[in-house]
Design an enzyme around this catalytic site. Structure first.
Site, PDB file in Angstrom:
ATOM      1  N   HIS A 124       0.822  -1.209   0.000  1.00  0.00           N
ATOM      2  CA  HIS A 124       0.000   0.000   0.000  1.00  0.00           C
ATOM      3  C   HIS A 124       0.861   1.266   0.000  1.00  0.00           C
ATOM      4  O   HIS A 124       0.644   2.160   0.796  1.00  0.00           O
ATOM      5  CB  HIS A 124      -0.918   0.009   1.214  1.00  0.00           C
ATOM      6  CG  HIS A 124      -2.080  -0.906   1.078  1.00  0.00           C
ATOM      7  ND1 HIS A 124      -3.392  -0.485   1.069  1.00  0.00           N
ATOM      8  CD2 HIS A 124      -2.142  -2.247   0.926  1.00  0.00           C
ATOM      9  CE1 HIS A 124      -4.195  -1.510   0.930  1.00  0.00           C
ATOM     10  NE2 HIS A 124      -3.468  -2.598   0.844  1.00  0.00           N
ATOM     11  N   CYS A 186      -8.411  -0.348   6.894  1.00  0.00           N
ATOM     12  CA  CYS A 186      -8.199  -1.041   5.621  1.00  0.00           C
ATOM     13  C   CYS A 186      -7.680  -2.454   5.881  1.00  0.00           C
ATOM     14  O   CYS A 186      -6.571  -2.627   6.387  1.00  0.00           O
ATOM     15  CB  CYS A 186      -7.204  -0.269   4.774  1.00  0.00           C
ATOM     16  SG  CYS A 186      -6.854  -1.046   3.202  1.00  0.00           S
ATOM     17  N   VAL A 191       1.152  -4.698   8.015  1.00  0.00           N
ATOM     18  CA  VAL A 191       1.525  -3.977   9.232  1.00  0.00           C
ATOM     19  C   VAL A 191       2.915  -3.359   9.128  1.00  0.00           C
ATOM     20  O   VAL A 191       3.203  -2.355   9.779  1.00  0.00           O
ATOM     21  CB  VAL A 191       1.461  -4.898  10.478  1.00  0.00           C
ATOM     22  CG1 VAL A 191       0.080  -5.488  10.641  1.00  0.00           C
ATOM     23  CG2 VAL A 191       2.517  -5.998  10.426  1.00  0.00           C
ATOM     24  N   ASN A 436       2.799   7.784   5.327  1.00  0.00           N
ATOM     25  CA  ASN A 436       2.003   6.682   4.783  1.00  0.00           C
ATOM     26  C   ASN A 436       1.125   7.109   3.615  1.00  0.00           C
ATOM     27  O   ASN A 436       0.510   6.273   2.967  1.00  0.00           O
ATOM     28  CB  ASN A 436       1.151   6.044   5.877  1.00  0.00           C
ATOM     29  CG  ASN A 436       1.960   5.089   6.736  1.00  0.00           C
ATOM     30  OD1 ASN A 436       3.111   4.799   6.444  1.00  0.00           O
ATOM     31  ND2 ASN A 436       1.362   4.612   7.805  1.00  0.00           N
ATOM     32  N   TYR A 437       1.043   8.415   3.350  1.00  0.00           N
ATOM     33  CA  TYR A 437       0.429   8.931   2.131  1.00  0.00           C
ATOM     34  C   TYR A 437       1.547   9.542   1.278  1.00  0.00           C
ATOM     35  O   TYR A 437       1.525  10.713   0.917  1.00  0.00           O
ATOM     36  CB  TYR A 437      -0.634  10.000   2.427  1.00  0.00           C
ATOM     37  CG  TYR A 437      -1.789   9.525   3.285  1.00  0.00           C
ATOM     38  CD1 TYR A 437      -2.100   8.176   3.390  1.00  0.00           C
ATOM     39  CD2 TYR A 437      -2.573  10.429   3.989  1.00  0.00           C
ATOM     40  CE1 TYR A 437      -3.166   7.742   4.167  1.00  0.00           C
ATOM     41  CE2 TYR A 437      -3.646  10.002   4.769  1.00  0.00           C
ATOM     42  CZ  TYR A 437      -3.936   8.654   4.857  1.00  0.00           C
ATOM     43  OH  TYR A 437      -4.986   8.232   5.628  1.00  0.00           O
TER      44      TYR A 437
END
Length: 494
Positions: A124, A186, A191, A436-437
């Site tokens: 992701h 999500c 993890v 994380n974005y």
């Protein structure tokens, strides 16, 4: 969090070669090294293997609490124009190691043969840095590193880095339904990346980030909790502390259109979202669609929410803190946990609606902060955005595969224009971002000259005053800068 870490088994780097004719020799040398060290051949997936394509595209991105799931294929995201373009973005080999010994072997053989490594937990990464590179590289996919051990008495768990969040939640619930962990909703997110980027989730206002649930303060453990584990090594396991959750929680997602007063409701939400009781999490999702009555294109605002308690308590709380929403019992669903700072102006919202209506599929997701997040120092771990931050914003635009080559640039231009439009209303000096974005538009490393000074332009946006400490730790832990990518932490000497 305690971490099993792999750094110290790195051999001396050999000189690199640049001609494409050396690829086969390089791969053969790498495979020979792996064989000599007894790496299982069944866990090596070369480009001509039937398992290669499946592994390369085997991850999914799920949007929010909704049931809308988009399968993302790496080569679709990159929109290659011809076969030669596709070859440049594919990993030479995908490895699926079974244990720590396999990963030690992989690291040594990669360094000896001058191959970059990209580590994938769930895949992701919005910029795809876990599965693509500008240089010859291999993927270490942690799909087989996925055991979970829950200790109810100690309220803790050991979780390997290839585990997905849904596996974490279900494993905890199997042992005790009143225990949980504050991470994202999500389900297919791995993890490994989520924890090491900080980990904002629906319990963030009650317990803080996923990476906050720890008392470790040592430099390395400080760095990988919010500072990206990929800059420092390969993380195999995390030891997490579990938190208490009530047997019943309540969710609600009422939607309001422009004609229902969505603008005034958003403005009110903005004033109070970070001040709600810490058991209440109410985020906003702005999306476009069609009015059910007129069938005209419109914008709707979803108040996507979770409360740690029952409906009766929730309605009483909302009646006091956000009566304008008009929440009713019929809007709410009780379930167990497992089922489950410049203010924006009205004029700005009108401009936002106009932009949202220009696209077919848009989501703007706003996660409220406050609560426990305001009680934790921005220097506690490497994730810095704490007190004074109202909410975190995520911008998403989607388009069909059929239109990907013809219109990709048009959609990218649209979302960049939206990002620019938001400038007066978000943090500044610097305008911060959430790792994380990930966003390469913020800046990226010069592959021929990765250094701290050149990386400040994007590093300060992710980590603010913690960036310097991260760079000092990087120099200590990875002096050869083996673990690197377009936005890996650079080195800085004392």
């Amino acid at each position: 969090m305690f971490v099993l870490f792999l750094i110290s088994w790195i051999a001396k780097t050999t000189s690199s070669t640049t001609s494409s004719s050396s690829d086969i020799t390089q791969i053969n040398s790498f495979l020979e090294c792996m064989s000599l060290n007894s790496y299982p051949s069944s866990q090596i997936h070369s480009q001509n293997a039937s398992s290669y394509s499946t592994l390369l595209s085997s991850f999914r991105i799920t949007v929010g609490f909704t049931n809308s799931t988009t399968t993302v294929k790496p080569l679709i995201i990159l929109t290659p124009n011809n076969e030669s373009d596709i070859k440049t973005v594919k990993p030479l080999i995908i490895l699926t190691p079974n244990n720590e010994s396999d990963i030690k072997t992989t690291l040594n053989c990669s360094v000896i043969n001058n191959l970059q490594i990209r580590v994938r937990s769930g895949g992701h990464d919005y910029e795809g840095l876990s599965w693509k590179s500008d240089f010859r590289f291999i993927i270490v996919d942690l799909v087989n590193i996925r055991s979970i051990s829950v200790d109810v008495k100690k309220k803790s768990a050991w979780i390997q880095a290839g585990v997905t969040l849904d596996e974490v939640y279900y494993s905890i619930a199997e042992k005790r339904k009143t225990l949980g962990f504050p991470a994202r909703t999500c389900p297919t997110m791995g993890v490994g990346g989520h924890f090491s980027g900080g980990g904002i989730g629906v319990l963030v206002r009650k317990y803080g980030l996923a990476a906050d649930i720890s008392s470790m303060g040592e430099n390395l453990f400080w760095a990988i909790r919010g500072g990206s584990g990929a800059s420092f090594g390969i993380i195999l396991s995390w030891k997490i502390k579990l938190v208490s959750v009530p047997p019943i929680i309540t969710s609600f997602t009422p939607s309001r259109s422009l004609s229902d007063g969505a603008i005034k409701l958003f403005l009110r939400w903005q004033e109070i979202a970070d001040k709600f009781h810490e058991d209440l999490y109410v985020r906003v999702v702005i999306q476009n669609g069609f009015d059910q009555t007129t069938r005209e294109k419109t914008v709707s605002v979803l108040f996507n929410s979770l409360y740690l308690g029952g409906v009766e308590e929730l309605l009483n709380l909302m009646g006091k803190s956000f009566p304008e929403l008009g929440l009713k019992a019929s809007d709410c669903t009780e379930m167990s946990r497992i089922q489950s700072i410049t203010p924006i102006s009205e004029i700005w919202l009108q401009g936002l609606w106009t932009r949202v209506l220009q696209e077919d599929i848009v989501y703007i997701i706003m996660d409220p902060l406050g609560g426990m997040m305001s009680n934790i120092s921005e220097f506690e771990i490497s994730f810095p955005r704490r007190k004074g931050n109202l909410y975190n914003i995520q911008y998403i635009v989607q388009w069909s595969k059929q239109k990907r080559i013809q219109t990709s640039q048009q959609h990218l231009d649209w979302i960049r224009d939206l990002y620019k439009y938001m400038t007066p209303y978000v943090s500044n000096s610097p305008r911060v971002a959430y790792l994380n974005y990930r966003d390469l538009d913020l800046g990226k490393n010069d592959s021929s000259n990765i250094n701290y000074t050149l990386s400040i332009q994007w590093g300060m946006k992710y980590f603010k005053g913690n960036f310097q400490r991260l760079a000092l730790i990087k120099k200590e832990i990875d002096p050869q800068n083996f673990f690197r990518n377009e936005q890996s932490t650079p080195q800085l000497s004392y």
